[in-house]
Structure formats: C-alpha cells, structure tokens
Design a protein around this motif. Structure first.
Motif, PDB file in Angstrom:
ATOM      1  N   ILE A 168      -5.747   3.370   5.525  1.00 16.50           N
ATOM      2  CA  ILE A 168      -4.426   2.765   5.360  1.00 16.50           C
ATOM      3  C   ILE A 168      -3.993   2.851   3.906  1.00 16.50           C
ATOM      4  CG2 ILE A 168      -3.092   0.620   5.650  1.00 16.50           C
ATOM      5  CD1 ILE A 168      -5.409  -0.304   7.540  1.00 16.50           C
ATOM      6  N   VAL A 169      -2.727   3.180   3.671  1.00 17.45           N
ATOM      7  CA  VAL A 169      -2.150   3.162   2.330  1.00 17.45           C
ATOM      8  C   VAL A 169      -1.249   1.935   2.222  1.00 17.45           C
ATOM      9  CG1 VAL A 169      -0.822   4.447   0.607  1.00 17.45           C
ATOM     10  CG2 VAL A 169      -2.140   5.679   2.331  1.00 17.45           C
ATOM     11  N   MET A 170      -1.479   1.126   1.170  1.00 19.50           N
ATOM     12  CA  MET A 170      -0.708  -0.103   1.000  1.00 19.50           C
ATOM     13  C   MET A 170      -0.140  -0.192  -0.417  1.00 19.50           C
ATOM     14  SD  MET A 170      -3.211  -2.855   2.896  1.00 19.50           S
ATOM     15  CE  MET A 170      -4.667  -2.314   1.993  1.00 19.50           C
ATOM     16  N   ASP A 171       0.903  -1.026  -0.553  1.00 17.72           N
ATOM     17  CA  ASP A 171       1.402  -1.338  -1.889  1.00 17.72           C
ATOM     18  C   ASP A 171       0.680  -2.570  -2.415  1.00 17.72           C
ATOM     19  OD1 ASP A 171       2.576  -3.601  -0.736  1.00 17.72           O
ATOM     20  OD2 ASP A 171       4.614  -2.793  -0.776  1.00 17.72           O
ATOM     21  N   ARG A 172       1.099  -3.089  -3.555  1.00 19.36           N
ATOM     22  CA  ARG A 172       0.383  -4.194  -4.186  1.00 19.36           C
ATOM     23  C   ARG A 172       0.463  -5.494  -3.388  1.00 19.36           C
ATOM     24  NH1 ARG A 172       3.487  -5.547  -9.771  1.00 19.36           N
ATOM     25  NH2 ARG A 172       1.821  -7.089  -9.936  1.00 19.36           N
ATOM     26  N   TYR A 173       1.389  -5.548  -2.432  1.00 17.92           N
ATOM     27  CA  TYR A 173       1.551  -6.764  -1.629  1.00 17.92           C
ATOM     28  C   TYR A 173       1.029  -6.586  -0.207  1.00 17.92           C
ATOM     29  CZ  TYR A 173       4.482  -7.747  -5.623  1.00 17.92           C
ATOM     30  OH  TYR A 173       4.937  -7.922  -6.905  1.00 17.92           O
ATOM     31  N   TRP A 174       0.170  -5.589  -0.007  1.00 19.30           N
ATOM     32  CA  TRP A 174      -0.503  -5.343   1.267  1.00 19.30           C
ATOM     33  C   TRP A 174       0.453  -4.884   2.357  1.00 19.30           C
ATOM     34  CZ3 TRP A 174      -5.949  -6.615   2.083  1.00 19.30           C
ATOM     35  CH2 TRP A 174      -6.589  -7.084   0.925  1.00 19.30           C
ATOM     36  N   ASN A 175       1.615  -4.375   1.978  1.00 20.46           N
ATOM     37  CA  ASN A 175       2.516  -3.775   2.956  1.00 20.46           C
ATOM     38  C   ASN A 175       2.029  -2.361   3.263  1.00 20.46           C
ATOM     39  OD1 ASN A 175       4.443  -5.940   3.136  1.00 20.46           O
ATOM     40  ND2 ASN A 175       5.142  -5.359   1.090  1.00 20.46           N
ATOM     41  N   VAL A 176       1.932  -2.041   4.535  1.00 20.87           N
ATOM     42  CA  VAL A 176       1.407  -0.736   4.948  1.00 20.87           C
ATOM     43  C   VAL A 176       2.487   0.331   4.769  1.00 20.87           C
ATOM     44  CG1 VAL A 176       0.463   0.599   6.862  1.00 20.87           C
ATOM     45  CG2 VAL A 176      -0.176  -1.814   6.584  1.00 20.87           C
ATOM     46  N   LEU A 177       2.168   1.343   3.973  1.00 22.05           N
ATOM     47  CA  LEU A 177       3.108   2.437   3.708  1.00 22.05           C
ATOM     48  C   LEU A 177       2.824   3.649   4.585  1.00 22.05           C
ATOM     49  CD1 LEU A 177       3.071   2.263  -0.210  1.00 22.05           C
ATOM     50  CD2 LEU A 177       4.690   1.170   1.358  1.00 22.05           C
ATOM     51  N   LYS A 178       1.551   3.845   4.892  1.00 24.17           N
ATOM     52  CA  LYS A 178       1.173   5.030   5.641  1.00 24.17           C
ATOM     53  C   LYS A 178      -0.226   4.821   6.213  1.00 24.17           C
ATOM     54  CE  LYS A 178       2.052   9.943   5.072  1.00 24.17           C
ATOM     55  NZ  LYS A 178       2.414  10.998   4.101  1.00 24.17           N
ATOM     56  N   THR A 179      -0.508   5.450   7.348  1.00 22.97           N
ATOM     57  CA  THR A 179      -1.849   5.374   7.936  1.00 22.97           C
ATOM     58  C   THR A 179      -2.227   6.739   8.493  1.00 22.97           C
ATOM     59  OG1 THR A 179      -1.198   4.860  10.213  1.00 22.97           O
ATOM     60  CG2 THR A 179      -1.358   2.993   8.667  1.00 22.97           C
ATOM     61  N   GLU A 239      -7.951  -8.072  -6.440  1.00 24.48           N
ATOM     62  CA  GLU A 239      -7.324  -6.755  -6.472  1.00 24.48           C
ATOM     63  C   GLU A 239      -5.874  -6.794  -6.945  1.00 24.48           C
ATOM     64  OE1 GLU A 239      -7.809  -4.958  -2.646  1.00 24.48           O
ATOM     65  OE2 GLU A 239      -9.968  -5.308  -2.615  1.00 24.48           O
ATOM     66  N   ALA A 240      -5.385  -7.961  -7.364  1.00 24.86           N
ATOM     67  CA  ALA A 240      -4.018  -8.050  -7.878  1.00 24.86           C
ATOM     68  C   ALA A 240      -3.875  -7.117  -9.081  1.00 24.86           C
ATOM     69  CB  ALA A 240      -3.691  -9.481  -8.288  1.00 24.86           C
ATOM     70  N   VAL A 241      -2.770  -6.396  -9.149  1.00 21.84           N
ATOM     71  CA  VAL A 241      -2.547  -5.459 -10.248  1.00 21.84           C
ATOM     72  C   VAL A 241      -2.569  -6.222 -11.564  1.00 21.84           C
ATOM     73  CG1 VAL A 241      -0.930  -3.828 -11.273  1.00 21.84           C
ATOM     74  CG2 VAL A 241      -1.212  -3.900  -8.797  1.00 21.84           C
ATOM     75  N   GLY A 242      -3.407  -5.766 -12.481  1.00 26.02           N
ATOM     76  CA  GLY A 242      -3.542  -6.464 -13.746  1.00 26.02           C
ATOM     77  C   GLY A 242      -4.357  -7.735 -13.634  1.00 26.02           C
ATOM     78  N   HIS A 243      -4.936  -7.977 -12.445  1.00 24.20           N
ATOM     79  CA  HIS A 243      -5.738  -9.177 -12.183  1.00 24.20           C
ATOM     80  C   HIS A 243      -4.945 -10.462 -12.415  1.00 24.20           C
ATOM     81  CE1 HIS A 243      -9.161  -6.511 -11.833  1.00 24.20           C
ATOM     82  NE2 HIS A 243      -8.864  -6.000 -13.009  1.00 24.20           N
TER      83      HIS A 243
END
Length: 258
Positions: free
Chosen positions: A116-127, A181-185
């Motif tokens: 699964i490909v996700m953005d920083r907010y766990w929204n699925v972009l592609k699978t 895993e938050a960007v920039g912690h």
C-alpha cells in the motif's frame, strides 16, 4: 507606525516562534544550535526575538540542522518573507514520474502479498492488486469514499476491525506508529485531528499497554472463518527527497509470518 511595518514585525515574530518551536522539539538550546551550525548564539537569539531577519540561506541551514520537514521549511520561508523552495507535486506530475515508476515496480514485485502507498496521514494513494483483493475480502471497499484511510479501516467496527484477532494489541501499536512515523517526528494539527477521530471509536480510550512480547515484530492476524493469516509490515520511504509529496510518501509492504 504604518501598516506595512507592523506586518513585517508580525512576520518576524512568527518566524521567531516557529524557529523556537522546532529548536525545542529537537531538545536543543540556542547554544547547541549555534555549535551545530556555526552561527553565533547571539544571532540565533536575535532571529528568535524578531530583532534580526535571517537570509534565505541561513534559514534553510538552521532548518536542515533541526531536521525540519520540507513542508514546514516552506512555512519558515514564508514567515520570513521568502518564496517557498520546495514543490508539492501531484501524484501524476511529470517531476514525480521517476518516483512513481519505482513505486509501481515495488507494488508489482510484492505480489501476491499486499502493498500500500500512503501519504503522511495514512490516506491510501495506491495499492497492488493483492491488497485490493485481500482487504476487499473483508469489507466492500467500494462503499468507502476515496481517499480511504488505512487507520480508519482498521479501527472502525464496521471495517476490518472485527476480523483482526489481536485487535487491542494492533490498535495500540498503530497509535504508537502514528507518533513514531510522523514526518519530522512531530504530530501536526491534521495528525492530532486524525488521532482524535480514531479515539472516538468504541474501546480505543480504554486500550492499555500489553505485556511485552518476545517476538521481534507485532504481527496482525486476520481471521476469516476457519482461516488465519498473519502479516507484519515493512515501511519504505524516499531517500533524500526534494519534493514535499515525495518526502511524505510511505510504502507499506505486508509479509506473511511463517
């Protein structure tokens, strides 16, 4: 004092607040940052107090030293009156082609297991196809509006949650992952909003820390009838990203626990 001068002073103060915020997030004093960057502590103090406006180069140097994410580096630049440096490309933008080609290859190569490909907010972009088949065997994905959020799917009692054998452990582990895993912690406003949404689901607020397992990973065990399938995940990110979208992409590859 005219309005333009007031706006400039306000912008400088906002920059100082932002820089101080990131410095404290990294647990650094002004002296620490001075030693790390070679910039005098006095100059850093002046920037944080709004008494000095840094050059674009100095600001980016401070931001990189503090490991400020690209999106937030743009915010720092705007607060200083400079134009943003980093693009936020769309998924199908020409400049993203080299990244999306590699991601497509990774998704295909991971068949027959979900990826699964996700953005920083766990929204699925592609699978990959395996992911759609696997998750679609538990819930009707077409009934869920896009972009589908993986955490929402895992926490929702009407989603995949009833099919997860060790849901309490998994849910707590996923909440910990959001912070880790938050960007920039650093958890930004949208991440905090997502966490608040998840905590509204029944049983989430009552989750307690489980006893420590001897296993090196926490598997997720899915139960469908008499069938039990256990997976653990590996997370991939783009190395040395120069685009906001590229930095915030995550590829989650699920591997069977033998």
């Amino acid at each position: 004092m005219n309005s333009s001068t007031q706006m400039m002073q306000q912008s400088e103060q906002e920059l100082g607040d932002l820089l101080r915020y990131w410095r404290r997030q990294r647990g650094k004093s002004q002296l620490d940052l001075s030693l790390d960057t070679g910039v005098s502590q006095r100059h850093i103090s002046f920037v944080e107090s709004g008494r000095s406006v840094p050059s674009r180069e100095l600001l980016l140097s401070l931001a990189k030293t503090l490991d400020v994410p690209l999106r937030e580096q743009n915010v720092l630049l705007l607060a200083s009156g400079y134009a943003p440096v980093y693009l936020e490309s769309t998924w199908d933008a020409p400049e993203m082609a080299v990244v999306t080609r590699v991601i497509d290859l990774m998704l295909r190569q991971h068949e027959p297991h979900p990826a699964i490909v996700m953005d920083r907010y766990w929204n699925v972009l592609k699978t990959n196809e395996a992911s759609a088949r696997f998750f679609g065997s538990f819930v009707n994905l077409s009934e869920r509006p896009k972009p589908r959020n993986l955490l929402d799917l895992m926490f929702d009692p009407d989603g995949i949650r009833p099919f997860i054998e060790n849901w309490d452990e998994v849910a707590l582990g996923l909440l910990q992952r959001v912070y880790r895993e938050a960007v920039g912690h650093v958890t930004d406003a949208r991440t905090i909003e997502l966490l608040g949404h998840l905590r509204k689901y029944p049983g989430v607020e009552e989750l307690s820390v489980p006893r420590k397992s001897e296993a090196p990973v926490l598997p997720i065990t899915f139960v469908r009838g008499s069938e039990r399938i256990s997976y653990f995940s590996m997370i991939s990110t783009v190395g040395l990203p120069q685009d906001i979208t590229a930095q915030e992409l995550r590829i989650e590859s699920m591997f069977p626990v033998e």
